[in-house]
Design a protein around this motif. Structure first.
Motif, PDB file in Angstrom:
ATOM      1  N   ARG A 268      -7.708  -1.983   4.984  1.00  0.00           N
ATOM      2  CA  ARG A 268      -6.559  -2.112   4.082  1.00  0.00           C
ATOM      3  C   ARG A 268      -5.547  -3.116   4.619  1.00  0.00           C
ATOM      4  NH1 ARG A 268      -5.465   4.286   2.792  1.00  0.00           N
ATOM      5  NH2 ARG A 268      -7.530   4.741   1.949  1.00  0.00           N
ATOM      6  N   PHE A 269      -5.452  -3.186   5.933  1.00  0.00           N
ATOM      7  CA  PHE A 269      -4.561  -4.159   6.563  1.00  0.00           C
ATOM      8  C   PHE A 269      -5.403  -5.135   7.383  1.00  0.00           C
ATOM      9  CE2 PHE A 269      -1.722  -0.666   5.605  1.00  0.00           C
ATOM     10  CZ  PHE A 269      -0.569  -1.310   5.181  1.00  0.00           C
TER      11      PHE A 269
ATOM     12  N   ILE B 126       4.266  -1.100   0.120  1.00  0.00           N
ATOM     13  CA  ILE B 126       3.377  -1.916   0.951  1.00  0.00           C
ATOM     14  C   ILE B 126       2.361  -0.979   1.588  1.00  0.00           C
ATOM     15  CG2 ILE B 126       3.231  -3.562   2.864  1.00  0.00           C
ATOM     16  CD1 ILE B 126       6.157  -4.234   2.361  1.00  0.00           C
ATOM     17  N   ARG B 127       1.292  -0.730   0.863  1.00  0.00           N
ATOM     18  CA  ARG B 127       0.277   0.206   1.355  1.00  0.00           C
ATOM     19  C   ARG B 127      -1.016  -0.504   1.725  1.00  0.00           C
ATOM     20  NH1 ARG B 127       2.453   3.128  -3.182  1.00  0.00           N
ATOM     21  NH2 ARG B 127       3.923   4.698  -2.433  1.00  0.00           N
ATOM     22  N   SER B 128      -0.983  -1.836   1.680  1.00  0.00           N
ATOM     23  CA  SER B 128      -2.162  -2.609   2.080  1.00  0.00           C
ATOM     24  C   SER B 128      -1.719  -4.028   2.408  1.00  0.00           C
ATOM     25  CB  SER B 128      -3.210  -2.630   0.964  1.00  0.00           C
ATOM     26  OG  SER B 128      -2.754  -3.421  -0.115  1.00  0.00           O
TER      27      SER B 128
ATOM     28  N   PHE C 218      -4.215   6.219  -1.630  1.00  0.00           N
ATOM     29  CA  PHE C 218      -4.459   4.788  -1.782  1.00  0.00           C
ATOM     30  C   PHE C 218      -5.191   4.491  -3.087  1.00  0.00           C
ATOM     31  CE2 PHE C 218      -7.107   1.005  -0.981  1.00  0.00           C
ATOM     32  CZ  PHE C 218      -6.110   0.096  -0.696  1.00  0.00           C
ATOM     33  N   GLN C 219      -6.121   5.342  -3.464  1.00  0.00           N
ATOM     34  CA  GLN C 219      -6.914   5.091  -4.667  1.00  0.00           C
ATOM     35  C   GLN C 219      -6.118   5.318  -5.944  1.00  0.00           C
ATOM     36  OE1 GLN C 219      -9.861   3.757  -4.496  1.00  0.00           O
ATOM     37  NE2 GLN C 219      -9.893   3.815  -2.260  1.00  0.00           N
TER      38      GLN C 219
ATOM     39  N   GLU D 196       5.881   4.017   8.737  1.00  0.00           N
ATOM     40  CA  GLU D 196       7.136   4.015   7.982  1.00  0.00           C
ATOM     41  C   GLU D 196       7.001   3.158   6.732  1.00  0.00           C
ATOM     42  OE1 GLU D 196      10.801   5.241   8.915  1.00  0.00           O
ATOM     43  OE2 GLU D 196       9.169   6.677   9.187  1.00  0.00           O
ATOM     44  N   ILE D 197       6.383   2.006   6.880  1.00  0.00           N
ATOM     45  CA  ILE D 197       6.211   1.094   5.746  1.00  0.00           C
ATOM     46  C   ILE D 197       5.320   1.719   4.678  1.00  0.00           C
ATOM     47  CG2 ILE D 197       5.172  -1.104   5.061  1.00  0.00           C
ATOM     48  CD1 ILE D 197       6.026  -2.171   7.819  1.00  0.00           C
ATOM     49  N   VAL D 198       4.212   2.299   5.104  1.00  0.00           N
ATOM     50  CA  VAL D 198       3.254   2.869   4.156  1.00  0.00           C
ATOM     51  C   VAL D 198       3.853   4.041   3.388  1.00  0.00           C
ATOM     52  CG1 VAL D 198       1.074   4.128   3.985  1.00  0.00           C
ATOM     53  CG2 VAL D 198       1.216   2.076   5.400  1.00  0.00           C
TER      54      VAL D 198
END
Length: 561
Positions: A268-269, A328-330, A445-446, A321-323
């Motif tokens: 993902r990243f 911003i999850r990817s 995520f999906q 923290e970001i996710v």
């Protein structure tokens, strides 16, 4: 210069019983990077009797951490932990230059790639231009490969004569070969046996430090390795940096590999080894510049290895923290990993202060959206780190001032807003992060919200007019007009499905939506005739005005003089 045949050299790989202790890879070597096309070209070169570059080996008894060559390469991944031999004080030969060629030969003649083994087309070999492949090689499933393909391992390690091998193939597969085909296959079998058994094929140099009175130490050999691999592009700057780090930190490759697998979360990243080194030097006070000479300093290498657990902990905290607190999850929305460095610096040196700040919303997303870290970011990073160090916090006012002093801005211009953000861009995910805030929460995520076209792409593409000059029907709207920001919205996955919006005409879908829904998405509510397909250009102009007003309310839009 000493030389061996390819066949003999392969026999020494991963072989403790071989003369001199066998051939192995030192931990300073990068991973195998060649693809199957490169391997096929290597074998074609051998068959065409092209000379191969000489290799460089290090003969030593030092307790150097080293690893086996890969026998079976699956999914482009290798778990280095399964390949390492921790240093033992016995004779061994370590490959300093030539890994990619030797690993290619070993996989092709002793192993496999994704369960497939290298096969040779026995009817290939027709003269071609120098640039083209003459002898054809492919990795194929051994259970399904058929004539004229034959496993290279079966050719090279077959004790029968070429004529006998071919006769057996004809019998086993009930082949009917013409005289020309039989002749070509026999020639190819003979040449393959000759070229891979030729004692002069692989030339090599040896650095010998196996004797007790040798003055060569590990650092000397590393310098030889770097110089041998720096002529051209064979060894990248990243590889050189990591090589130097590995001289101090023998387990760096395994530790970094495990960490990257964890933080990248199944692809993902896209955090990289380069980023980890750059982050480490910045956090430890050595600056953001990614410089090979920096890692020649023993102190720098030592501090990275000693402080890595806390560095990794701080980076993981920031990523989590970001996710959890942004969209911003990817990696598709994380347009610059360098933007994270100041945040990790804050967490590393002043734990707990990041969670209490507004840095994610008021710094990170605007910085990414405005390309603050594009071009040459090192100066910007160093300025922000200095502010954090002086204030011992993330003072947003001073952070903004530092960004402005670097001739950059956290404020959008109208051109950037409508020029950078469109369907399929990372910037649109960032913009919608600010725009929609916490309206839609993802349960996984999906199921996270999706970027969708307001006027369906399929309907807009069907709009055509007659070109009077050519007499042909042409599209009214180009792709950029369809994918522009003013025709995009963020929808939960269930609303974007065929049972809800799908590709329905806009006027039919919007007629049942509430005024609050229309306001959230900046959709013009009057006149409703704007929702009809024939009024698409007027809809776009009106929606642009609403989007500008929404972004201006957030304090992100800057007036252009």
């Amino acid at each position: 210069m000493p030389s061996k045949s390819i066949k003999a050299m392969i026999q020494e790989i991963n072989n403790n019983e071989a003369d001199g202790g066998g051939l192995w890879l030192p931990n300073i070597q990068r991973q195998f990077v060649w693809n199957t096309d490169q391997i096929a070209r290597l074998f074609d070169s051998v068959m065409r009797q092209y000379p191969l570059s000489s290799m460089l080996f290090w003969k030593t008894r030092e307790e150097i951490k080293h690893r086996k060559f890969i026998e079976n390469f699956n999914d482009g991944k290798v778990d280095l932990k399964d390949h390492y031999h921790h240093g033992k004080s016995r004779s061994k030969w370590l490959v300093l230059d030539g890994q990619q060629r030797l690993q290619s030969f070993y996989l092709s003649l002793k192993g496999s790639i994704d369960g497939k083994v290298l096969h040779f087309n026995l009817l290939s070999g027709t003269p071609t231009s120098n640039e083209e492949i003459r002898y054809q090689f492919e990795f194929q499933d051994p259970d399904t490969a058929t004539w004229p393909w034959m496993s290279m391992a079966n050719i090279i390690y077959n004790k029968k004569l070429p004529e006998q091998i071919l006769s057996q193939l004809v019998k086993d597969q009930a082949l009917e070969l013409s005289e020309e085909e039989r002749e070509q296959a026999t020639i190819n079998l003979s040449r393959a046996d000759k070229e891979f058994s030729n004692d002069g094929k692989l030339l090599y140099h040896v650095i010998d430090s196996s004797e007790d009175d040798s003055e060569l130490n590990f650092d000397d050999v590393v310098e030889v390795f770097i110089r041998a691999n720096s002529g051209g592009t064979r060894l990248s700057k990243s590889d050189l940096m990591f090589t130097l780090l590995s001289t101090e930190w023998a387990d760096a490759d395994v530790i970094f590999e495990d960490f990257l697998e964890k933080i990248n979360d199944n692809g993902r990243f896209n955090f990289s080894r380069d980023f980890l080194i750059k982050l480490s030097t910045t956090l430890l006070g050595f600056g953001a510049k990614y410089d090979v000479d920096k890692l020649r300093d023993d102190n720098v290498r030592c501090q990275i290895s000693e402080n890595w657990p806390e560095i990794a902990k701080a980076l993981l905290f920031v990523k989590d923290e970001i996710v959890t607190k942004t969209y911003i999850r990817s990696g598709k929305a994380l347009t610059s990993y360098n933007a994270l460095i100041p945040l990790v610096y804050l967490q590393y040196h002043f734990p707990g202060k990041l969670a209490k700040s507004h840095a994610l919303k008021q710094y990170l997303v605007p910085a990414l959206l405005n390309g603050v870290f594009s071009g040459q970011p090192d100066g910007v990073i160093d300025k922000l780190v200095k502010v954090i160090e002086e204030q011992q916090s993330f003072d947003l006012k001073k952070i903004r001032a530092a960004i402005v002093s670097a001739n950059r801005s956290l404020h959008l211009t109208e051109d950037r807003l409508f020029g950078w953000c469109g369907y399929g861009t990372g910037h649109i995910h960032l913009l919608f992060n600010l725009w929609y805030g916490g309206e839609y929460k993802s349960s996984g995520f999906q199921h996270e919200p999706q970027i969708d076209h307001i006027f369906a792409r399929s309907l807009l593409k069907e709009e055509k007019v007659l070109n009077e000059e050519t007499g042909r029907m042409v599209r009214v709207y180009e792709n950029w007009e369809i994918d522009q920001l003013a025709n995009c919205m963020l929808l939960p996955a269930h609303q974007n499905g065929t049972s809800d919006k799908g590709a329905r005409s806009l006027d039919k879908w919007l007629k049942d939506q509430s005024p609050e829904f229309l306001d959230l998405h900046c959709i013009p509510q009057t006149p409703k005739t704007l929702w009809k397909l024939e009024n698409y250009p007027r809809f776009i102009e009106k929606r642009k005005q609403l989007i500008q007003a929404r972004i201006a309310e957030m304090g992100l839009l800057e007036n252009e003089e």
